[in-house]
Motif scaffolding. Structure first.
Motif, PDB file in Angstrom:
ATOM      1  N   PHE A   1       0.850  -1.202   0.000  1.00  0.00           N
ATOM      2  CA  PHE A   1       0.000   0.000   0.000  1.00  0.00           C
ATOM      3  C   PHE A   1       0.884   1.249   0.000  1.00  0.00           C
ATOM      4  N   ALA A   2       2.005   1.167   0.745  1.00  0.00           N
ATOM      5  CA  ALA A   2       2.909   2.327   0.849  1.00  0.00           C
ATOM      6  C   ALA A   2       3.606   2.620  -0.481  1.00  0.00           C
ATOM      7  N   ASP A   3       3.712   1.583  -1.351  1.00  0.00           N
ATOM      8  CA  ASP A   3       4.366   1.793  -2.643  1.00  0.00           C
ATOM      9  C   ASP A   3       3.479   2.549  -3.636  1.00  0.00           C
ATOM     10  N   LEU A   4       2.213   2.677  -3.306  1.00  0.00           N
ATOM     11  CA  LEU A   4       1.271   3.304  -4.248  1.00  0.00           C
ATOM     12  C   LEU A   4       1.279   4.823  -4.089  1.00  0.00           C
ATOM     13  N   ARG A   5       0.965   5.503  -5.189  1.00  0.00           N
ATOM     14  CA  ARG A   5       0.849   6.947  -5.124  1.00  0.00           C
ATOM     15  C   ARG A   5      -0.458   7.288  -4.377  1.00  0.00           C
ATOM     16  N   PRO A   6      -0.575   8.500  -3.798  1.00  0.00           N
ATOM     17  CA  PRO A   6      -1.774   8.848  -3.011  1.00  0.00           C
ATOM     18  C   PRO A   6      -3.074   8.594  -3.771  1.00  0.00           C
ATOM     19  N   GLU A   7      -3.109   8.968  -5.067  1.00  0.00           N
ATOM     20  CA  GLU A   7      -4.366   8.773  -5.807  1.00  0.00           C
ATOM     21  C   GLU A   7      -4.635   7.283  -6.043  1.00  0.00           C
ATOM     22  N   GLN A   8      -3.568   6.506  -6.118  1.00  0.00           N
ATOM     23  CA  GLN A   8      -3.754   5.053  -6.272  1.00  0.00           C
ATOM     24  C   GLN A   8      -4.283   4.444  -4.969  1.00  0.00           C
ATOM     25  N   ARG A   9      -3.752   4.932  -3.831  1.00  0.00           N
ATOM     26  CA  ARG A   9      -4.242   4.429  -2.540  1.00  0.00           C
ATOM     27  C   ARG A   9      -5.735   4.725  -2.389  1.00  0.00           C
TER      28      ARG A   9
ATOM     29  N   VAL B   1      -1.340  -5.706  -0.107  1.00  0.00           N
ATOM     30  CA  VAL B   1      -0.231  -5.824  -1.058  1.00  0.00           C
ATOM     31  C   VAL B   1      -0.825  -6.327  -2.364  1.00  0.00           C
ATOM     32  N   LEU B   2      -0.183  -5.979  -3.443  1.00  0.00           N
ATOM     33  CA  LEU B   2      -0.641  -6.418  -4.763  1.00  0.00           C
ATOM     34  C   LEU B   2       0.405  -7.343  -5.344  1.00  0.00           C
ATOM     35  N   GLU B   3      -0.056  -8.397  -5.969  1.00  0.00           N
ATOM     36  CA  GLU B   3       0.911  -9.294  -6.596  1.00  0.00           C
ATOM     37  C   GLU B   3       0.337  -9.831  -7.901  1.00  0.00           C
ATOM     38  N   TYR B   4       1.245 -10.283  -8.782  1.00  0.00           N
ATOM     39  CA  TYR B   4       0.867 -10.875 -10.051  1.00  0.00           C
ATOM     40  C   TYR B   4       0.935 -12.379  -9.851  1.00  0.00           C
ATOM     41  N   HIS B   5      -0.216 -13.048  -9.958  1.00  0.00           N
ATOM     42  CA  HIS B   5      -0.257 -14.446  -9.583  1.00  0.00           C
ATOM     43  C   HIS B   5      -1.171 -15.192 -10.547  1.00  0.00           C
ATOM     44  N   ASP B   6      -0.666 -16.262 -11.140  1.00  0.00           N
ATOM     45  CA  ASP B   6      -1.481 -17.038 -12.078  1.00  0.00           C
ATOM     46  C   ASP B   6      -2.111 -16.145 -13.157  1.00  0.00           C
ATOM     47  N   GLN B   7      -1.339 -15.239 -13.646  1.00  0.00           N
ATOM     48  CA  GLN B   7      -1.774 -14.305 -14.683  1.00  0.00           C
ATOM     49  C   GLN B   7      -2.888 -13.366 -14.227  1.00  0.00           C
ATOM     50  N   ILE B   8      -3.107 -13.294 -12.929  1.00  0.00           N
ATOM     51  CA  ILE B   8      -4.121 -12.369 -12.432  1.00  0.00           C
ATOM     52  C   ILE B   8      -3.458 -11.450 -11.420  1.00  0.00           C
ATOM     53  N   LEU B   9      -3.725 -10.192 -11.557  1.00  0.00           N
ATOM     54  CA  LEU B   9      -3.230  -9.261 -10.547  1.00  0.00           C
ATOM     55  C   LEU B   9      -4.102  -9.421  -9.318  1.00  0.00           C
ATOM     56  N   ARG B  10      -3.476  -9.783  -8.204  1.00  0.00           N
ATOM     57  CA  ARG B  10      -4.258 -10.077  -7.015  1.00  0.00           C
ATOM     58  C   ARG B  10      -4.055  -9.025  -5.935  1.00  0.00           C
ATOM     59  N   ALA B  11      -5.108  -8.697  -5.270  1.00  0.00           N
ATOM     60  CA  ALA B  11      -4.992  -7.824  -4.105  1.00  0.00           C
ATOM     61  C   ALA B  11      -5.036  -8.713  -2.868  1.00  0.00           C
ATOM     62  N   LEU B  12      -3.988  -8.668  -2.070  1.00  0.00           N
ATOM     63  CA  LEU B  12      -3.926  -9.498  -0.864  1.00  0.00           C
ATOM     64  C   LEU B  12      -4.111  -8.629   0.360  1.00  0.00           C
ATOM     65  N   THR B  13      -4.430  -9.268   1.467  1.00  0.00           N
ATOM     66  CA  THR B  13      -4.697  -8.487   2.672  1.00  0.00           C
ATOM     67  C   THR B  13      -3.442  -8.198   3.462  1.00  0.00           C
ATOM     68  N   GLY B  14      -2.311  -8.715   3.076  1.00  0.00           N
ATOM     69  CA  GLY B  14      -1.079  -8.413   3.805  1.00  0.00           C
ATOM     70  C   GLY B  14      -0.084  -9.522   3.659  1.00  0.00           C
ATOM     71  N   PRO B  15       1.205  -9.217   3.722  1.00  0.00           N
ATOM     72  CA  PRO B  15       2.217 -10.231   3.489  1.00  0.00           C
ATOM     73  C   PRO B  15       2.219 -11.328   4.547  1.00  0.00           C
ATOM     74  N   SER B  16       1.723 -11.002   5.757  1.00  0.00           N
ATOM     75  CA  SER B  16       1.762 -12.014   6.818  1.00  0.00           C
ATOM     76  C   SER B  16       0.515 -12.886   6.820  1.00  0.00           C
ATOM     77  N   ILE B  17      -0.459 -12.507   6.009  1.00  0.00           N
ATOM     78  CA  ILE B  17      -1.707 -13.271   5.996  1.00  0.00           C
ATOM     79  C   ILE B  17      -1.607 -14.373   4.961  1.00  0.00           C
ATOM     80  N   LYS B  18      -2.439 -15.376   5.129  1.00  0.00           N
ATOM     81  CA  LYS B  18      -2.369 -16.571   4.283  1.00  0.00           C
ATOM     82  C   LYS B  18      -2.208 -16.230   2.798  1.00  0.00           C
ATOM     83  N   PRO B  19      -1.311 -16.903   2.103  1.00  0.00           N
ATOM     84  CA  PRO B  19      -1.135 -16.615   0.689  1.00  0.00           C
ATOM     85  C   PRO B  19      -2.415 -16.925  -0.088  1.00  0.00           C
TER      86      PRO B  19
END
Lengths: 269, 282
Positions: A181-189, B239-257
């Motif tokens: 989240f911190a890597d995103l720009r303010p408008e992206q957040r 956190v955002l990641e590219y996974h299985d050809q889908i951009l995924r929004a995750l709830t955090g690096p410490s949370i279940k993959p």
């Protein structure tokens, strides 16, 4: 102090002091009453009912054993037989079980029976004014987000959000690394927060908003047939096909339609 | 009979506090003594009543209570039609109002001297979004909470999706009601194209409401059960990641993959290509 001030003072004190004295003196009495209620439920009873509705059983128990009972709604089962010997508490449990209710006993010895819905034919009461107010309250509780009547509508916002990524951000993702989240720009957040809120609350809010509209002026709403087509069978008979629509008109004139499925009607020739 | 020491002490403390407050209030007050009407209301609320009403509504119970006490009791539109059987034996009016409103999670209050009202609780948007599921549960009528198998959020295991137990119940209720309603209207629809709801039988009206309520309830049940879903996510932990050809929004690096949701985006030549849900991958 003048006489009138003294009278005013005494008058103001009287009720609270009465209550306070009641609190002190009532300590034992309240406890005794609670215990009496508890003892009353442990007394032995013998019951014989033939084809008796729940309200009649409850009335009989209340009269015979001086207990207060609240039963929510009416059961689907109209009447039942019961031959029972045991404690009053067990009797209440047995009756509740027959009619698909659960029993709880208040500290003031009020017996409350609420439906437990083990019987698949039982439904909640669904009083229109109560459900409508429930929908209004749900809309107050849920954050205000754009109306979203489709479970996937938020995807449009997500794609818009992803289109804002810079080549560097894409490179990070393509390399198998994560963007925080911190890597995103303010408008992206801001866009991401909006997407999450829309995904979380858009659909639920639309459910309650639709229900509120459907129950607006419910008694004046109509079930209407809307023709969707005509089919001709090989023997020449013709059938009109209709959608069954529930249609309601709100105070602001907005019409809300919901489909209950289809209906066929033979065409007279 | 021996009473617990803490119980007696608590009552004395409450009494002392009340007397102190009343004395202080009396010293400071300037003609704000309880009115004669207020005191009369208090006495009537402490009087004991007996009520015997089978298969009735709250509105009718309150009519009887009003005539027995000389006070005026009313229910708001939202709760007046609630059906109940009530057998009350020698219970103070105040306790009766207390137990009934507690049982239904309602409230009662004095609207004006001599007049009391029973209503639903008041709801507003919580300042903390984490309170939303519990508040939504509270907004449901109590029988609906049982029907929808809502869990106790204080003890719920966040890893268990309790809404799965409610889905078949809702679907069955919606489908059965709709089928029964359509069947019962067949003969009427052979003669007319339009029927007003007020002309339906009680059973038909009930089926229509059940269908309207439960047909789409599945889209709001996840929050009511507070099952794992986006409403539980803290955006700052994303956190955002590219996974299985889908951009995924995750709830955090410490949370279940894998926990999160997809964006429906695929990469082609280093740029995201939006695709519609349900369509084949490019």
């Amino acid at each position: 102090m003048t006489r009138s001030r003294i009278a005013q003072f005494v008058s103001a004190c009287a009720l609270p002091i009465q209550i306070a004295v009641g609190l002190i003196c009532g300590a034992g009495a309240q406890s005794q009453e609670t215990r009496k209620g508890a003892i009353g439920l442990d007394q032995a009873v013998e019951l014989h009912y033939q084809h008796t509705p729940l309200p009649a059983m409850v009335h009989d128990l209340s009269k015979r054993y001086a207990i207060s009972i609240l039963v929510d709604g009416d059961p689907v089962i109209p009447a039942a037989n019961l031959d029972f010997s045991g404690s009053l508490r067990q009797a209440l449990d047995r009756i509740a079980d027959i009619y698909d209710y659960s029993v709880s006993i208040d500290k003031r010895a009020l017996v409350t029976m609420m439906k437990r819905f083990k019987n698949p034919d039982e439904l909640p009461q669904l009083n229109v004014s109560e459900i409508r107010q429930t929908a209004i309250d749900m809309l107050k509780i849920l954050p205000q987000v754009p109306f979203d009547s489709s479970p996937t509508a938020f995807g449009h916002d997500l794609r818009g959000f992803a289109q804002t990524f810079s080549p560097d951000q894409f490179a990070v993702l393509k390399a198998g690394k994560r963007l925080t989240f911190a890597d995103l720009r303010p408008e992206q957040r801001e866009a991401l927060v909006g997407v999450i809120r829309s995904r979380s609350f858009g659909m639920p809010a639309s459910v309650w908003e639709l229900l509120r509209r459907q129950l607006d002026h419910f008694e004046d709403s109509v079930l209407r047939l809307e023709k969707t087509g005509t089919f001709k069978a090989v023997d020449g008979t013709m059938t009109d096909s209709y959608a069954v629509i529930h249609e309601t008109r709100g105070t602001n004139g907005m019409v809300t339609k919901s489909s209950l499925g289809s209906f066929q009607r033979m065409v007279k020739q | 009979m021996k009473l617990p020491v803490t119980y007696v002490l608590a009552r004395f403390a409450a009494a002392f506090a009340l007397m102190s407050i009343s004395l202080a209030a009396a010293m400071a007050q300037d003609g704000a003594a309880p009115s004669v009407q207020d005191r009369a209301d208090e006495v009537k609320l402490d009087a004991k009543v007996s009520i015997s009403r089978s298969s009735t509504t709250l509105a009718k119970v309150l009519e009887e209570l009003s005539s027995k006490t000389g006070l005026s009791f009313a229910a708001t539109d939202a709760v007046k039609d609630r059906h109940m059987t009530l057998e009350i034996v020698d219970m103070p009016v105040r306790d009766l109002l207390g137990v009934v409103t507690a049982g239904y999670d309602w409230r009662w209050y004095k609207q004006q001297p001599g007049r009391f009202v029973i209503d639903r609780r008041v709801f507003r948007a919580p300042s903390d979004p984490r309170a939303i599921p519990a508040m939504m549960q509270s907004a449901l009528p109590v029988d609906m909470r049982v029907f929808l198998k809502v869990p106790d959020l204080k003890t719920k295991n966040p890893d268990i999706r309790t809404m799965n137990a409610a889905l078949p119940v809702m679907d069955t209720a919606a489908n059965k009601s709709m089928r029964r309603l359509r069947e019962s209207l067949t003969s009427a629809f052979l003669k007319t194209d339009s029927i007003t709801v007020r002309d339906l039988t009680d059973g038909q009206r009930r089926d229509l409401v059940a269908w309207l309520v439960f047909d789409r309830m599945r889209h709001t049940i996840e929050i009511i059960h507070d099952d794992d879903g986006p409403h539980r996510y803290d955006p700052s932990q994303f956190v955002l990641e590219y996974h299985d050809q889908i951009l995924r929004a995750l709830t955090g690096p410490s949370i279940k993959p894998g926990l999160g949701f997809g964006t429906g985006l695929f990469f082609a030549d280093g740029r995201p290509v939006p695709v519609d849900y349900g369509r084949p991958m490019p």
